[in-house]
Motif scaffolding. Structure first.
Motif, short mmCIF file in Angstrom:
data_model
loop_
_atom_site.label_atom_id
_atom_site.label_comp_id
_atom_site.label_asym_id
_atom_site.label_seq_id
_atom_site.Cartn_x
_atom_site.Cartn_y
_atom_site.Cartn_z
N MET A 1 0.83 -1.20 0.00
CA MET A 1 0.00 0.00 0.00
C MET A 1 0.87 1.26 0.00
SD MET A 1 -3.14 0.95 -0.05
CE MET A 1 -3.64 -0.74 -0.10
N ARG A 2 1.92 1.26 0.81
CA ARG A 2 2.80 2.43 0.91
C ARG A 2 3.52 2.73 -0.40
NH1 ARG A 2 3.93 0.26 6.39
NH2 ARG A 2 3.17 1.81 7.86
N SER A 3 3.72 1.71 -1.22
CA SER A 3 4.48 1.90 -2.45
C SER A 3 3.62 2.37 -3.63
CB SER A 3 5.20 0.60 -2.82
OG SER A 3 4.24 -0.37 -3.19
N GLN A 4 2.31 2.40 -3.46
CA GLN A 4 1.43 2.80 -4.56
C GLN A 4 1.30 4.32 -4.64
OE1 GLN A 4 -2.26 0.75 -3.89
NE2 GLN A 4 -1.46 -1.20 -4.62
N SER A 5 1.15 4.82 -5.86
CA SER A 5 1.04 6.27 -6.02
C SER A 5 -0.37 6.76 -5.69
CB SER A 5 1.43 6.68 -7.43
OG SER A 5 0.65 5.98 -8.37
N ASP A 6 -1.38 5.98 -6.02
CA ASP A 6 -2.77 6.32 -5.70
C ASP A 6 -3.41 5.15 -4.97
OD1 ASP A 6 -2.81 8.80 -7.02
OD2 ASP A 6 -3.19 7.80 -8.93
N ILE A 7 -4.16 5.46 -3.94
CA ILE A 7 -4.93 4.40 -3.27
C ILE A 7 -6.37 4.86 -3.08
CG2 ILE A 7 -2.96 3.34 -2.08
CD1 ILE A 7 -3.87 4.69 0.47
N ARG A 8 -7.26 3.90 -3.10
CA ARG A 8 -8.67 4.20 -2.83
C ARG A 8 -8.96 3.84 -1.39
NH1 ARG A 8 -11.53 5.40 -7.33
NH2 ARG A 8 -10.59 4.83 -9.32
N LEU A 9 -9.62 4.76 -0.72
CA LEU A 9 -9.93 4.59 0.69
C LEU A 9 -11.44 4.69 0.91
CD1 LEU A 9 -7.23 7.03 2.10
CD2 LEU A 9 -7.13 4.54 2.17
N VAL A 10 -11.94 3.90 1.85
CA VAL A 10 -13.32 4.01 2.30
C VAL A 10 -13.25 4.51 3.73
CG1 VAL A 10 -15.43 2.75 2.82
CG2 VAL A 10 -14.10 2.14 0.80
N LYS B 1 -10.03 8.92 -3.41
CA LYS B 1 -8.91 8.45 -4.22
C LYS B 1 -7.75 9.33 -3.81
CE LYS B 1 -7.20 7.39 -8.75
NZ LYS B 1 -7.36 7.47 -10.20
N ALA B 2 -6.86 8.76 -3.02
CA ALA B 2 -5.77 9.53 -2.42
C ALA B 2 -4.51 9.38 -3.24
CB ALA B 2 -5.53 9.04 -0.99
N SER B 3 -3.84 10.50 -3.48
CA SER B 3 -2.59 10.42 -4.22
C SER B 3 -1.41 10.62 -3.27
CB SER B 3 -2.56 11.45 -5.34
OG SER B 3 -2.58 12.75 -4.79
N GLY B 4 -0.26 10.18 -3.72
CA GLY B 4 0.94 10.15 -2.89
C GLY B 4 1.27 11.43 -2.14
N ASP B 5 1.05 12.58 -2.77
CA ASP B 5 1.40 13.86 -2.13
C ASP B 5 0.57 14.13 -0.88
OD1 ASP B 5 3.07 14.10 -4.28
OD2 ASP B 5 1.86 15.60 -5.33
N ASP B 6 -0.62 13.59 -0.84
CA ASP B 6 -1.52 13.85 0.29
C ASP B 6 -1.45 12.76 1.36
OD1 ASP B 6 -2.49 16.17 -0.96
OD2 ASP B 6 -3.91 14.98 -2.14
N LEU B 7 -0.55 11.80 1.17
CA LEU B 7 -0.44 10.68 2.10
C LEU B 7 0.85 10.80 2.90
CD1 LEU B 7 -1.51 7.96 -0.46
CD2 LEU B 7 -2.82 8.65 1.55
N LEU C 1 -1.63 8.78 7.38
CA LEU C 1 -2.63 9.85 7.39
C LEU C 1 -2.87 10.30 5.96
CD1 LEU C 1 -1.29 12.07 10.31
CD2 LEU C 1 -3.32 10.64 10.35
N TYR C 2 -4.11 10.70 5.69
CA TYR C 2 -4.46 11.25 4.40
C TYR C 2 -4.98 12.66 4.63
CZ TYR C 2 -7.29 12.19 0.24
OH TYR C 2 -7.85 12.78 -0.86
N LYS C 3 -4.41 13.63 3.94
CA LYS C 3 -4.85 15.02 4.07
C LYS C 3 -5.80 15.32 2.92
CE LYS C 3 -0.30 16.11 5.72
NZ LYS C 3 0.73 15.58 4.86
N SER C 4 -7.05 15.60 3.26
CA SER C 4 -8.05 15.96 2.27
C SER C 4 -8.53 17.37 2.61
CB SER C 4 -9.21 14.97 2.31
OG SER C 4 -10.26 15.40 1.47
N GLY C 5 -7.96 18.37 1.93
CA GLY C 5 -8.28 19.75 2.27
C GLY C 5 -7.82 20.04 3.68
N GLU C 6 -8.75 20.46 4.53
CA GLU C 6 -8.42 20.76 5.93
C GLU C 6 -8.54 19.53 6.83
OE1 GLU C 6 -7.35 23.88 7.17
OE2 GLU C 6 -7.09 24.08 5.01
N LYS C 7 -9.10 18.45 6.28
CA LYS C 7 -9.34 17.25 7.09
C LYS C 7 -8.11 16.34 7.12
CE LYS C 7 -13.19 15.68 5.23
NZ LYS C 7 -14.40 14.89 5.02
N LEU C 8 -7.91 15.71 8.25
CA LEU C 8 -6.85 14.72 8.40
C LEU C 8 -7.55 13.39 8.70
CD1 LEU C 8 -3.88 15.19 8.19
CD2 LEU C 8 -3.74 15.33 10.66
N ILE C 9 -7.37 12.42 7.82
CA ILE C 9 -8.05 11.14 7.96
C ILE C 9 -7.02 10.08 8.33
CG2 ILE C 9 -9.38 9.39 6.71
CD1 ILE C 9 -9.96 12.29 5.00
#
Length: 161
Positions: A12-21, A109-115, A133-141
Protein backbone atom coordinates in the motif's frame (compact mmCIF):
# COMPACT_ATOMS: atom_id res chain seq x y z
CA UNK A 1 -10.56 -19.74 -5.52
CA UNK A 2 -7.20 -18.05 -5.97
CA UNK A 3 -6.93 -14.65 -4.34
CA UNK A 4 -5.57 -12.44 -7.05
CA UNK A 5 -4.42 -9.57 -4.87
CA UNK A 6 -3.26 -9.90 -1.28
CA UNK A 7 -3.16 -6.67 0.66
CA UNK A 8 -0.17 -5.64 2.72
CA UNK A 9 0.73 -2.35 4.34
CA UNK A 10 4.07 -2.35 2.54
CA UNK A 11 2.46 -2.77 -0.88
CA UNK A 12 0.00 0.00 0.00
CA UNK A 13 2.80 2.43 0.91
CA UNK A 14 4.48 1.90 -2.45
CA UNK A 15 1.43 2.80 -4.56
CA UNK A 16 1.04 6.27 -6.02
CA UNK A 17 -2.77 6.32 -5.70
CA UNK A 18 -4.93 4.40 -3.27
CA UNK A 19 -8.67 4.20 -2.83
CA UNK A 20 -9.93 4.59 0.69
CA UNK A 21 -13.32 4.01 2.30
CA UNK A 22 -13.82 6.20 5.35
CA UNK A 23 -16.08 6.13 8.38
CA UNK A 24 -16.49 8.36 11.41
CA UNK A 25 -16.23 7.46 15.06
CA UNK A 26 -17.46 10.25 17.32
CA UNK A 27 -16.31 13.00 15.00
CA UNK A 28 -12.96 11.59 13.91
CA UNK A 29 -12.59 10.14 10.43
CA UNK A 30 -10.83 6.82 9.82
CA UNK A 31 -10.24 5.03 6.53
CA UNK A 32 -9.36 1.59 5.22
CA UNK A 33 -7.87 0.73 1.84
CA UNK A 34 -10.65 -0.56 -0.42
CA UNK A 35 -8.49 -3.61 -1.24
CA UNK A 36 -9.13 -5.10 2.23
CA UNK A 37 -12.89 -4.51 2.28
CA UNK A 38 -15.04 -7.41 1.18
CA UNK A 39 -18.40 -5.77 1.79
CA UNK A 40 -20.38 -3.51 4.11
CA UNK A 41 -23.48 -5.04 5.68
CA UNK A 42 -26.19 -3.89 8.07
CA UNK A 43 -25.42 -4.54 11.72
CA UNK A 44 -26.20 -8.06 12.93
CA UNK A 45 -26.26 -8.81 16.64
CA UNK A 46 -23.26 -11.04 17.37
CA UNK A 47 -23.15 -14.14 19.54
CA UNK A 48 -21.11 -13.20 22.60
CA UNK A 49 -18.02 -15.18 23.53
CA UNK A 50 -17.57 -15.52 27.32
CA UNK A 51 -13.77 -15.22 27.43
CA UNK A 52 -13.36 -12.71 24.60
CA UNK A 53 -11.55 -9.41 25.17
CA UNK A 54 -13.74 -6.31 25.48
CA UNK A 55 -13.09 -5.09 21.94
CA UNK A 56 -14.42 -8.37 20.48
CA UNK A 57 -18.20 -7.96 20.50
CA UNK A 58 -18.74 -11.59 19.51
CA UNK A 59 -19.05 -13.61 16.32
CA UNK A 60 -21.51 -13.86 13.45
CA UNK A 61 -22.03 -16.50 10.79
CA UNK A 62 -21.62 -14.75 7.46
CA UNK A 63 -22.48 -17.11 4.59
CA UNK A 64 -21.02 -20.09 6.41
CA UNK A 65 -17.89 -18.32 7.72
CA UNK A 66 -17.42 -17.53 11.38
CA UNK A 67 -16.58 -13.84 11.51
CA UNK A 68 -15.41 -12.08 14.70
CA UNK A 69 -16.85 -8.59 15.19
CA UNK A 70 -14.59 -5.88 16.54
CA UNK A 71 -15.89 -2.77 18.27
CA UNK A 72 -13.78 -0.08 16.63
CA UNK A 73 -14.79 2.36 19.37
CA UNK A 74 -13.44 0.10 22.13
CA UNK A 75 -10.37 -0.96 20.16
CA UNK A 76 -9.37 2.65 19.48
CA UNK A 77 -10.18 3.69 23.05
CA UNK A 78 -12.86 6.19 22.05
CA UNK A 79 -15.07 7.10 25.03
CA UNK A 80 -18.82 7.45 24.89
CA UNK A 81 -21.64 5.54 23.32
CA UNK A 82 -22.34 5.19 19.66
CA UNK A 83 -24.82 2.93 17.95
CA UNK A 84 -23.09 0.62 15.49
CA UNK A 85 -25.33 0.33 12.44
CA UNK A 86 -22.96 -1.30 9.94
CA UNK A 87 -20.24 -3.92 9.73
CA UNK A 88 -17.28 -3.47 7.41
CA UNK A 89 -16.28 -7.02 6.51
CA UNK A 90 -12.54 -7.19 5.83
CA UNK A 91 -10.42 -10.05 4.63
CA UNK A 92 -6.81 -10.49 5.56
CA UNK A 93 -4.59 -13.47 4.79
CA UNK A 94 -7.47 -15.93 4.75
CA UNK A 95 -9.19 -14.46 7.81
CA UNK A 96 -12.47 -12.59 7.77
CA UNK A 97 -13.14 -9.92 10.37
CA UNK A 98 -16.04 -7.51 10.88
CA UNK A 99 -15.49 -3.94 12.05
CA UNK A 100 -18.51 -2.39 13.76
CA UNK A 101 -19.11 1.22 12.70
CA UNK A 102 -21.88 3.80 12.83
CA UNK A 103 -21.82 4.75 9.14
CA UNK A 104 -19.63 4.82 6.07
CA UNK A 105 -18.65 8.42 5.35
CA UNK A 106 -17.18 8.60 1.87
CA UNK A 107 -14.71 7.17 -0.61
CA UNK A 108 -11.44 8.88 -1.48
CA UNK A 109 -8.91 8.45 -4.22
CA UNK A 110 -5.77 9.53 -2.42
CA UNK A 111 -2.59 10.42 -4.22
CA UNK A 112 0.94 10.15 -2.89
CA UNK A 113 1.40 13.86 -2.13
CA UNK A 114 -1.52 13.85 0.29
CA UNK A 115 -0.44 10.68 2.10
CA UNK A 116 1.91 10.55 5.05
CA UNK A 117 3.04 7.06 6.02
CA UNK A 118 5.42 7.20 8.96
CA UNK A 119 3.13 8.79 11.50
CA UNK A 120 3.63 6.56 14.53
CA UNK A 121 5.73 9.13 16.35
CA UNK A 122 3.33 12.05 16.07
CA UNK A 123 0.04 10.28 16.80
CA UNK A 124 0.48 8.65 20.19
CA UNK A 125 -2.58 6.68 21.29
CA UNK A 126 -3.00 3.39 19.44
CA UNK A 127 -0.43 4.48 16.85
CA UNK A 128 0.28 0.86 15.95
CA UNK A 129 -3.25 0.57 14.55
CA UNK A 130 -2.56 3.36 12.07
CA UNK A 131 -0.73 2.95 8.79
CA UNK A 132 -0.74 6.61 7.82
CA UNK A 133 -2.63 9.85 7.39
CA UNK A 134 -4.46 11.25 4.40
CA UNK A 135 -4.85 15.02 4.07
CA UNK A 136 -8.05 15.96 2.27
CA UNK A 137 -8.28 19.75 2.27
CA UNK A 138 -8.42 20.76 5.93
CA UNK A 139 -9.34 17.25 7.09
CA UNK A 140 -6.85 14.72 8.40
CA UNK A 141 -8.05 11.14 7.96
CA UNK A 142 -6.38 8.30 9.86
CA UNK A 143 -5.66 5.28 7.65
CA UNK A 144 -5.99 2.08 9.66
CA UNK A 145 -3.55 -0.80 9.22
CA UNK A 146 -5.46 -4.03 8.63
CA UNK A 147 -2.21 -5.96 9.28
CA UNK A 148 -1.89 -4.49 12.77
CA UNK A 149 -5.61 -4.51 13.48
CA UNK A 150 -5.86 -8.26 12.84
CA UNK A 151 -2.70 -8.80 14.90
CA UNK A 152 -4.22 -6.95 17.87
CA UNK A 153 -7.42 -9.00 17.60
CA UNK A 154 -5.42 -12.24 17.46
CA UNK A 155 -3.49 -11.14 20.56
CA UNK A 156 -6.71 -10.74 22.49
CA UNK A 157 -7.32 -7.04 22.05
CA UNK A 158 -4.09 -5.79 23.58
CA UNK A 159 -2.79 -2.75 21.73
CA UNK A 160 0.57 -2.62 23.51
CA UNK A 161 3.10 -5.35 22.84
Amino acid sequence: PAETEEHSDEKMRSQSDIRLVSFSLLGREYALPITVIQEVIRFVKPTKLPAAPACIAGIINLRGRVTPLVSMRLLLGIPGEQEDRFIVVCRHRGLQIGLMINAVSTMYKASGDDLEWNVEGNIGVNAQLLMGLYKSGEKLISILSIDNLVQVVLQGGRTHA
